[in-house]
Design an enzyme around this catalytic site. Structure first.
Site, PDB file in Angstrom:
ATOM      1  N   CYS A 132      25.102  -0.013  57.776  1.00 43.75           N
ATOM      2  CA  CYS A 132      23.883   0.599  57.230  1.00 43.75           C
ATOM      3  C   CYS A 132      22.688   0.330  58.153  1.00 43.75           C
ATOM      4  O   CYS A 132      22.627   0.871  59.248  1.00 43.75           O
ATOM      5  CB  CYS A 132      23.644   0.119  55.803  1.00 43.75           C
ATOM      6  SG  CYS A 132      22.483   1.172  54.889  1.00 43.75           S
ATOM      7  N   HIS A 172      28.696   1.475  53.182  1.00 42.41           N
ATOM      8  CA  HIS A 172      28.932   0.057  52.895  1.00 42.41           C
ATOM      9  C   HIS A 172      30.424  -0.194  52.623  1.00 42.41           C
ATOM     10  O   HIS A 172      30.901   0.034  51.511  1.00 42.41           O
ATOM     11  CB  HIS A 172      28.105  -0.386  51.682  1.00 42.41           C
ATOM     12  CG  HIS A 172      26.647  -0.505  51.972  1.00 42.41           C
ATOM     13  ND1 HIS A 172      26.061  -1.663  52.422  1.00 42.41           N
ATOM     14  CD2 HIS A 172      25.640   0.411  51.891  1.00 42.41           C
ATOM     15  CE1 HIS A 172      24.765  -1.475  52.592  1.00 42.41           C
ATOM     16  NE2 HIS A 172      24.485  -0.220  52.295  1.00 42.41           N
ATOM     17  N   GLU A 217      31.838  -2.969  52.233  1.00 41.99           N
ATOM     18  CA  GLU A 217      32.035  -4.183  51.436  1.00 41.99           C
ATOM     19  C   GLU A 217      32.050  -3.922  49.935  1.00 41.99           C
ATOM     20  O   GLU A 217      32.519  -4.768  49.156  1.00 41.99           O
ATOM     21  CB  GLU A 217      30.945  -5.213  51.767  1.00 41.99           C
ATOM     22  CG  GLU A 217      29.538  -4.889  51.290  1.00 41.99           C
ATOM     23  CD  GLU A 217      28.746  -4.015  52.243  1.00 41.99           C
ATOM     24  OE1 GLU A 217      27.500  -3.984  52.117  1.00 41.99           O
ATOM     25  OE2 GLU A 217      29.354  -3.361  53.110  1.00 41.99           O
TER      26      GLU A 217
END
Length: 514
Positions: free
Chosen positions: A79, A167, A169
């Site tokens: 990001c 993202h 994660e």
């Protein structure tokens, strides 16, 4: 030498989640401020640049000298990290027409890229940014695009740099774990040697070297962190550990005795202190939540300190501080996210050295270490419980009768959660991150019991699902369970005539009510 991934924190709310995902790959990682990179650490095998609340164009935006990273380590920008890499190397980052937020799909993807090995075309990703990259630097190539984001992923594989504007994660990026595995294991070369067993072995050895024959004091709370910390220390130094468990009177029903019995079953040397009279006296008439916390924190230190001074030969104070406690208490933006009671809470006149054996672990890793230490499962799986106890689950002032009402209601709720069997055979309790009852003691509602009118307090039930408590969603509890709990509380708990269920998520609400 233990290998290490460095995660440079630019202030993202999901930085801790990146760390947890790396640890799930049996790889040690360290989250550090963006400007604190350990250039002289030979154990570093790769670098991840996190997201950020800032735009790369903001005057206060966090920046790092990429020339000291690119070409020296494999680098993954996420990001803001991706946007900063592009911006710093001659690419363009501009405000998006509309904020790119939510689910998207990789409609084009370079499956020959090392980062995307094993991923599928159309794979779902999660976007969250206000700026977007409109041109990438020379020498970089696009490796993934969505319908709205051309440069969703790009790379310069010759320089070992990979960037994603989504993202990986977060849960909603469905193949995010595979992407991170490709980077951490295949690209950075992690040997995947970080495990609960290796942690226990190395930590016991380090504790014996650190503490030697000195006596150590540990304040127990009954929670997972302090319990695992005590068990780990006991394995290392045995009877040289003395644990102090303070009862402030606002624990769960019969909690003090239950926890004392559990600790003794582990062979721990535990001193139990009933200080409830002092706490109730000092809290009398106090309604402000922050004031309640301050009074309980102050009194706890006083009681603990007085008891600790009786152990005249002690040289160490141990704490169950875990990694998120330390990260949350040191905000790189200069604004404290959360002051944790274990960070900076050492009484000045105790003059004890600090020992924190769990300081590198995330909560789920603490539980895995507990299993490795063969601790009782019910102790390991305990839900988080606030340090001030039921004082912050009672709206209004604190009295013994209010605590009694809430203890009785909470006990019914939690025990029924333990005893409710889900389709997979596990208990409902194990499907919930945290649950508890809240007494709305500032409110009374009208009810009818038998032929009589009642005017008593409502109780709110709270249950959330989460991975790390940074965000949480309300748990969708079975209707038959909720009906049974409500009926039992109203029928058995004197002072309650109404039960509600809190369906607020975090954010915008917090998990606790106060």
């Amino acid at each position: 030498m233990q290998q290490k991934i460095i995660i440079l924190d630019f202030g993202s709310q999901t930085t801790q989640l990146i760390g947890r995902r790396v640890r799930e790959l049996d790889t040690f990682c360290e989250i550090i401020p963006y400007n604190k990179f350990p250039y002289d650490d030979p154990s570093v095998i790769g670098v991840i640049l996190s997201g950020s609340p800032y735009s790369v164009h903001d005057k206060e935006a966090f920046k790092v000298d990429l020339s000291r990273l690119i070409g020296h380590y494999p680098v993954l920008g996420i990001c803001y990290g991706a946007q900063f890499i592009s911006f710093a190397n001659g690419g363009k980052v501009e405000p998006a027409g509309t904020r790119e937020y939510g689910r998207a799909n990789l409609e084009t993807i370079d499956l020959a890229s090392k980062l995307f090995k094993g991923l599928e075309k159309g794979s779902q990703v999660w976007m969250s940014h206000g700026d977007t990259i409109t041109a990438i630097p020379q020498g970089y190539k696009v490796i993934g695009s969505t319908a709205d984001v051309r440069y969703a992923a790009f790379a310069n594989e010759a320089d070992r740099v990979w960037c994603v504007q989504f993202h990986p994660e977060v849960y909603h990026t469905t193949q995010g774990r595979q992407l991170l595995k490709n980077f951490v294991v295949d690209i950075c070369g992690s040997r995947q040697e970080w495990s609960p067993a290796s942690f226990v072995e190395s930590t016991v050895k380090e504790l014996r070297e650190q503490v030697g024959d000195d006596r150590v004091i540990l304040g127990l709370s009954g929670g997972v962190d302090s319990s695992v910390c005590a068990t780990l220390l006991h394995r290392a130094i045995g009877s040289n550990l003395t644990c102090i468990f303070v009862d402030h009177g606002m624990l769960r029903k019969n909690e003090f005795q239950k926890v004392m019995d559990a600790y003794k079953g582990l062979g721990l040397n535990v001193v139990g202190v009933d200080a409830s009279e002092k706490f109730f006296a000092d809290l009398a008439g106090v309604t402000d939540p922050e004031q309640k916390r301050k009074i309980i924190g102050r009194d706890f230190v006083e009681v603990f300190n007085a008891e600790a001074k009786k152990i005249t030969d002690a040289k160490w104070l141990a704490q169950g501080t875990i990694y998120p406690d330390r990260i949350e208490s040191l905000s790189i933006t200069g604004m404290t996210i959360k002051s944790h009671h274990n960070v900076g809470g050492l009484p000045k006149d105790m003059k004890l050295k600090l020992c924190e054996p769990l300081k590198w672990l995330f909560k789920d890793e603490v539980r895995r270490v507990g299993y490795e230490l063969q601790m009782p499962e019910r102790l390991i799986k305990r839900h988080p419980f606030p340090g001030p106890g039921l004082a912050v689950r009672i709206l209004g002032d604190i009295t013994r009768d209010k605590v009694r009402i809430l203890q009785d209601a909470d006990d019914i709720y939690i025990e029924k959660m333990h005893n409710y069997t889900m389709p997979d055979g596990s208990s409902l309790y194990d499907h919930v991150w945290q649950a508890g009852a809240i007494l709305l003691s500032t409110i009374r509602s009208v009810g009818v019991m038998g032929d009589e009118r009642t005017y008593e307090h409502p109780v709110a039930l709270r249950a959330v699902t989460s991975m790390d408590a940074m965000t949480a969603d309300w748990a969708h509890l079975p209707y038959d369970f909720m009906a049974d709990v409500s009926n039992e509380i109203i029928r058995k708990v004197r002072g309650v005539n109404r039960v509600c269920y809190d369906i607020s998520s975090k954010p915008p609400s917090t998990i606790e009510w106060e």
